[in-house]
Design a protein around this motif. Structure first.
Motif, short mmCIF file in Angstrom:
data_model
loop_
_atom_site.label_atom_id
_atom_site.label_comp_id
_atom_site.label_asym_id
_atom_site.label_seq_id
_atom_site.Cartn_x
_atom_site.Cartn_y
_atom_site.Cartn_z
N LYS A 12 0.84 -1.20 0.00
CA LYS A 12 0.00 0.00 0.00
C LYS A 12 0.87 1.25 0.00
O LYS A 12 1.86 1.33 0.72
CB LYS A 12 -0.92 0.01 1.23
N SER A 13 0.48 2.21 -0.84
CA SER A 13 1.13 3.51 -0.88
C SER A 13 0.09 4.58 -0.57
O SER A 13 -1.11 4.38 -0.76
CB SER A 13 1.74 3.77 -2.26
N PHE A 14 0.59 5.72 -0.09
CA PHE A 14 -0.30 6.82 0.25
C PHE A 14 0.37 8.13 -0.16
O PHE A 14 1.50 8.41 0.24
CB PHE A 14 -0.60 6.84 1.76
N SER A 15 -0.33 8.91 -0.99
CA SER A 15 0.18 10.18 -1.50
C SER A 15 1.56 10.01 -2.14
O SER A 15 2.46 10.84 -1.93
CB SER A 15 0.24 11.22 -0.36
N LEU A 47 -4.87 -1.70 9.48
CA LEU A 47 -6.08 -2.11 10.20
C LEU A 47 -7.32 -1.91 9.31
O LEU A 47 -8.21 -2.76 9.29
CB LEU A 47 -6.21 -1.29 11.49
N LYS A 48 -7.37 -0.81 8.57
CA LYS A 48 -8.50 -0.55 7.68
C LYS A 48 -8.55 -1.55 6.52
O LYS A 48 -9.63 -1.91 6.05
CB LYS A 48 -8.44 0.88 7.15
N ILE A 49 -7.38 -1.98 6.07
CA ILE A 49 -7.34 -3.00 5.01
C ILE A 49 -7.92 -4.31 5.55
O ILE A 49 -8.70 -4.99 4.87
CB ILE A 49 -5.90 -3.20 4.51
N LYS A 52 -11.49 -4.24 5.67
CA LYS A 52 -12.02 -4.10 4.31
C LYS A 52 -12.68 -2.74 4.10
O LYS A 52 -13.65 -2.60 3.35
CB LYS A 52 -12.99 -5.24 3.98
N GLN A 53 -12.11 -1.73 4.76
CA GLN A 53 -12.54 -0.36 4.52
C GLN A 53 -11.63 0.33 3.51
O GLN A 53 -12.00 1.35 2.95
CB GLN A 53 -12.55 0.43 5.83
N VAL A 54 -10.45 -0.23 3.30
CA VAL A 54 -9.48 0.29 2.34
C VAL A 54 -8.95 -0.89 1.53
O VAL A 54 -8.69 -1.96 2.09
CB VAL A 54 -8.31 1.03 3.05
N GLU A 55 -8.80 -0.70 0.23
CA GLU A 55 -8.27 -1.75 -0.63
C GLU A 55 -6.74 -1.63 -0.73
O GLU A 55 -6.21 -0.53 -0.87
CB GLU A 55 -8.86 -1.63 -2.04
N GLY A 59 -1.88 -7.58 -3.57
CA GLY A 59 -2.06 -8.58 -2.53
C GLY A 59 -3.53 -8.70 -2.15
O GLY A 59 -4.40 -8.03 -2.70
N GLN A 60 -3.82 -9.59 -1.20
CA GLN A 60 -5.21 -9.80 -0.82
C GLN A 60 -5.33 -10.23 0.64
O GLN A 60 -4.39 -10.76 1.23
CB GLN A 60 -5.85 -10.84 -1.73
N VAL A 61 -6.52 -9.99 1.19
CA VAL A 61 -6.87 -10.44 2.53
C VAL A 61 -7.83 -11.62 2.37
O VAL A 61 -8.87 -11.50 1.72
CB VAL A 61 -7.53 -9.33 3.35
#
Length: 398
Positions: A12-15, A47-49, A52-55, A59-61
């Motif tokens: 996951k990346s952000f900005s 935690l949000k991933i 399942k609030q953030v994709e 990869g996968q959960v």
């Protein structure tokens, strides 16, 4: 133990900034996990991933079929119309269950039609927790559950979590709470070899293991650094050797240089230095509250209260949620006036106030604009500093 949920090569990346890459893990039915790590490492995002609030970017959960996951946000929000009873009823239409959780979380001391937004931050947190527990989750995810809680509420939550059977993962900066309520630590940190460092044991044991890990990394960094220096000197001398051998050693040195740079970053000291300067001449009295009284929401917070703060004062303000601790701080800073009594402040008194909800921080503005909304320079410890330099130093620490 049955595995409830697993992450497979999650990134996951952000900005535009990479938070974590290729994280793989599993959560079992008996786990009580504390998720720790430096600010900005992506703990809340992870935690949000899982909730399942953030994709994830990749990869996968993978979870058990029908797995119910409860998620307590770090800063839960409620609509202005939400009451205690309506906030819980929207999560479960079984009114008996609603009243059961109102009782369990001691919310019954308030009228059920009380607006949630009128409660203190700590009681709002209890309502949010009740909303998740009433769903009967198979796994509970808690982001800073002790934020805004008073000491008695923290002790209650600690006892509640220990006694209830639901597995959970939590993020918290309360080290004692972490030690008492978790049995496994996940450390999400770019300094770790694979980002995620897991330890089976309490927080105290984790600290020992983390110290050992960093010591090994520092030793490896020094060994590789010395090897790189020797290889670089050999290549610069243009040693007489077969061209293929020289080329191979050159390639190996380039690879080693990348390794050394990575280890240098992982072993970098992230300590934050805070410097508090004092004026050359200080008054004997900084803030003097004299016989103040104040009420809020029809409740008397304190009556005929007096307090003197001097340059040597070091005060911890404790009390249950709703007893007016934040209100008292606002009165001391001058942003709120008491209904009765007087306040004396030293002349030219400069007060720094770090509020609990960060109301003065503009979430839509950059770090630079929050530090210096007007102009290019900011006064810091008696000197004018170029705002971009200070913003860059803060961003590096985060």
């Amino acid at each position: 133990m049955a595995q409830l949920l697993s992450g497979v090569k999650i990134s996951k990346s952000f900005s535009g900034r990479k938070l974590f890459t290729d994280l793989s893990f599993g959560i079992d039915s008996k786990d009580r996990i504390g998720l720790v790590g430096p600010n900005g490492a992506g703990k809340s995002t992870l935690l949000k991933i899982l909730a399942k609030q953030v994709e994830p970017d990749s990869g996968q959960v993978v979870s058990q079929r029908g797995l119910r996951v409860g998620y307590l946000d770090q800063a839960p929000t409620f609509s202005p119309e939400s009451t205690i009873i309506s906030a819980l009823s929207e999560c479960d239409d079984d009114i008996a269950s609603v009243y059961e959780w109102i009782s369990k979380l001691n919310l019954s001391q308030f009228p059920e039609e009380t607006l949630v937004t009128k409660l203190s931050g700590g009681w709002q947190k209890r309502v949010a927790l009740a909303q998740e527990l009433i769903k009967r989750p198979d796994l509970l995810l808690l982001d800073e559950p002790t934020n805004h809680l008073d000491i008695s509420s923290i002790l209650w939550l600690e006892d509640f979590l220990i006694k209830q059977p639901t597995p959970y993962m939590m993020i918290t900066h309360d080290r004692l709470f972490l030690q008492r309520s978790t049995e496994k630590i996940w450390d999400l940190d770019p300094q770790n070899p694979n980002m995620l460092f897991t330890v089976n044991g309490g927080y105290d044991f984790y600290l020992q293991e983390k110290e050992t890990l960093l010591a090994v990394q520092k030793k490896q960094f020094q060994v590789n650094k010395n090897t790189l220096r020797r290889e670089t000197e050999w290549l610069r001398r243009g040693a007489k050797a077969r061209q293929t051998k020289q080329k191979a050693r050159g390639q190996a040195a380039a690879s080693l240089k990348t390794t050394v740079m990575n280890l240098k970053e992982k072993t970098r000291d992230r300590g934050v230095e805070l410097e508090f300067t004092q004026a050359e001449r200080q008054p004997q009295k900084l803030i003097h509250l004299k016989h103040i009284s104040h009420s809020a929401g029809g409740q008397l917070l304190w009556d005929d209260f007096s307090l003197l703060l001097t340059p040597k004062s070091r005060v911890a303000l404790l009390g249950d949620n709703g007893t007016g601790k934040s209100t008292l701080l606002r009165i001391m800073t001058g942003s709120l006036s008491p209904q009765k009594g007087t306040i004396e402040r030293a002349e030219n008194l400069a007060v720094s106030y770090f509020e609990q909800s960060k109301e003065t921080v503009n979430p839509l503005a950059s770090t630079l604009k929050n530090i210096c909304p007007d102009g290019d320079y900011v006064q810091f410890q008696g000197q004018f500093i170029y705002a971009k330099k200070l913003s860059r130093e803060i961003s590096i620490q985060l």
